[in-house]
Design a protein around this motif. Structure first.
Motif, short mmCIF file in Angstrom:
data_model
loop_
_atom_site.label_atom_id
_atom_site.label_comp_id
_atom_site.label_asym_id
_atom_site.label_seq_id
_atom_site.Cartn_x
_atom_site.Cartn_y
_atom_site.Cartn_z
N THR A 92 0.82 -1.22 0.00
CA THR A 92 0.00 0.00 0.00
C THR A 92 0.85 1.27 0.00
O THR A 92 0.39 2.31 -0.43
CB THR A 92 -0.97 0.03 1.21
OG1 THR A 92 -0.23 -0.15 2.41
CG2 THR A 92 -2.03 -1.04 1.08
N GLU A 93 2.11 1.17 0.48
CA GLU A 93 2.93 2.38 0.47
C GLU A 93 3.79 2.50 -0.79
O GLU A 93 4.59 3.42 -0.91
CB GLU A 93 3.79 2.45 1.74
CG GLU A 93 4.86 1.41 1.84
CD GLU A 93 5.58 1.45 3.20
OE1 GLU A 93 5.01 1.92 4.19
OE2 GLU A 93 6.73 0.98 3.25
N SER A 94 3.57 1.62 -1.76
CA SER A 94 4.37 1.64 -2.99
C SER A 94 3.85 2.69 -3.97
O SER A 94 2.71 3.14 -3.90
CB SER A 94 4.34 0.27 -3.66
OG SER A 94 3.05 0.01 -4.17
N ASP A 110 6.67 15.14 0.49
CA ASP A 110 6.79 14.78 1.91
C ASP A 110 5.43 14.47 2.52
O ASP A 110 5.28 13.50 3.26
CB ASP A 110 7.40 15.95 2.70
CG ASP A 110 8.91 16.01 2.51
OD1 ASP A 110 9.48 15.00 2.07
OD2 ASP A 110 9.48 17.08 2.77
N PHE A 111 4.44 15.29 2.19
CA PHE A 111 3.14 15.12 2.84
C PHE A 111 2.50 13.79 2.46
O PHE A 111 1.92 13.10 3.30
CB PHE A 111 2.21 16.28 2.52
CG PHE A 111 0.90 16.15 3.22
CD1 PHE A 111 0.82 16.38 4.59
CD2 PHE A 111 -0.24 15.74 2.56
CE1 PHE A 111 -0.37 16.21 5.28
CE2 PHE A 111 -1.45 15.57 3.23
CZ PHE A 111 -1.51 15.80 4.60
N PHE A 127 1.84 6.89 1.68
CA PHE A 127 1.98 6.50 0.26
C PHE A 127 3.39 6.85 -0.23
O PHE A 127 4.10 7.62 0.40
CB PHE A 127 0.98 7.29 -0.60
CG PHE A 127 -0.44 6.87 -0.46
CD1 PHE A 127 -0.95 5.80 -1.19
CD2 PHE A 127 -1.32 7.57 0.37
CE1 PHE A 127 -2.29 5.43 -1.08
CE2 PHE A 127 -2.66 7.21 0.47
CZ PHE A 127 -3.14 6.13 -0.25
N LEU A 128 3.73 6.32 -1.38
CA LEU A 128 4.92 6.77 -2.14
C LEU A 128 6.23 6.62 -1.37
O LEU A 128 7.15 7.39 -1.59
CB LEU A 128 4.77 8.26 -2.50
CG LEU A 128 4.09 8.64 -3.79
CD1 LEU A 128 4.28 10.12 -4.02
CD2 LEU A 128 4.63 7.87 -4.99
N ARG A 129 6.28 5.64 -0.47
CA ARG A 129 7.51 5.55 0.34
C ARG A 129 8.63 4.80 -0.38
O ARG A 129 8.38 4.07 -1.32
CB ARG A 129 7.17 4.87 1.67
CG ARG A 129 6.55 5.89 2.60
CD ARG A 129 6.07 5.26 3.88
NE ARG A 129 5.42 6.28 4.71
CZ ARG A 129 4.83 6.03 5.86
NH1 ARG A 129 4.78 4.81 6.31
NH2 ARG A 129 4.25 7.00 6.55
#
Lengths: 248, 248
Positions: free
Chosen positions: B101-103, B239-240, B246-248
């Motif tokens: 989910t954080e991809s 960053d937000f 998300f987007l880690r």
């Protein structure tokens, strides 16, 4: 209910098309409709690549995970995030806009612009009696897809869309109960209500699969999406999209 | 040309609405149509928040850059990327899906899912004689928007949509020539052809603005988008969005 709403509510993905090509005038209409969608700050930050070369379709279908309907359809479109022409335009005015185009905001704009255009294309095609299927599978091998389509820096293929005359119509999959996808004034964070609705939905999806498969498939929504999300796919994308000049 | 295509081609953003509220049955129809859109792997990775509280609308309109039509309209929707319920569902099955989910892939899926649903909502509203305007401005102050809408981790408000009975109909802005937004089989990388088309388009847009403003506004497309993109906006988003999971 008007015809447009009927068309939209009748949607189901089509994964088997006849080999009949779509007339060029219909393709043109679909592209014109795609372009009519809203676009952030008038940027129109996307491109559409129509694939007519059977050899390219064949290669794409392999890259997208051997999906036959990527090569067997009436027309195939690839929707791309695109800020290439914006950089060219700014260069004409002697301005460097790289800091903006490589931002997360610009990537979001491009994705949203491309998806709004794509959905207009989908609804238009369906209003003509055609079927469509979105193909996220092209993100399996985006480097090869970029090479095949010769996309420059600041262009990222996002998803494909197979369009054609349906050979087989599938049933519509019931959607998540409105109660948990729609919120009023604030996000509903009550996990008891969420879980209750998920349980009801699991029952609906379980019944749906049983009915469709003569009780052979026994699957709930929560189990299905857990299986889908348990193993991460396409983890290379963060690096690759940065290479394409986005998300830096 | 059928009614659906006519509706789609007639689109223009509406930025002045009467204060007449949209009947609940129409709102329900719009949400049902949104949910009927395609969704990646059946994930339905979005939520829609309907804003009916006038105080929240007023706050949102300030956060979105003081746009009056964010508070004065018939209904206001916020479309969110949402993988919150997926994490809850996976937890029920004892599976941790955070890596997925954080991809970047999951963020792209959520954005695309949300935008496809939104465009169905837009076309549906317009087919009812309503007007719409997408509001990217909520991304100006996303932290405050999240607080206002009480969104949990793994939910990101992406854009709003003002809907209502048009008080004023604007002209349609001519789109980029098909020759440079549509490509066949491979991306057209010939900058001479690109620049020639951009020049033609600049003339079209310049004429359009002159005609609309009694020759007061003198602006081409390439100049306009260069001005828009020269100064980067919303650089905090990377960053937000990571903070939101998300987007880690």
């Amino acid at each position: 209910m008007n015809n447009t709403i009927e068309t939209i509510l009748k949607h189901r993905s089509v994964r088997a098309f006849t080999e009949v090509e779509i007339p060029q005038s219909d393709v043109d209409q679909i592209i014109e409709a795609a372009q009519a969608a809203s676009t952030s700050s008038f940027l129109q930050a996307y491109s559409i690549i129509g694939i007519t070369d059977p050899e390219k379709k064949r290669t794409l279908s392999i890259l997208a995970g051997n999906q036959s309907y990527v090569k067997e359809n009436g027309y195939f479109l690839v929707f791309c995030a695109d800020l290439y022409r914006h950089e060219q335009a700014a260069e004409q005015h002697g301005v460097d806009i790289t800091q903006t185009t490589e931002s997360t905001e610009a990537f979001m704009i491009s994705l949203i612009d491309a998806a709004l255009a794509a959905q207009n294309a989908a609804v238009t095609a369906e209003s003509m009696g055609l079927g469509i299927c979105y193909i996220g599978g092209i993100r399996n091998n985006l480097k090869q897809v970029c090479e095949l389509l010769q996309t420059p820096n600041k262009v990222v293929p996002l998803f494909g869309m197979a369009i054609g005359y349906p050979k087989q119509i599938e049933e519509q999959k019931p959607r998540i109960p409105k109660e948990i996808i729609f919120h009023e004034n604030q996000y509903m964070q009550d996990n008891d209500i969420l879980n209750e609705n998920l349980q009801q939905y699991d029952q609906i999806i379980s019944d749906y699969y049983k009915q469709r498969t003569n009780a052979k498939k026994n699957m709930t929504w929560t189990k299905q999406i857990t299986n889908t999300l348990e193993h991460s796919k396409r983890l290379y994308l963060n690096d690759f999209i940065k290479q394409c000049g986005f998300l830096r």
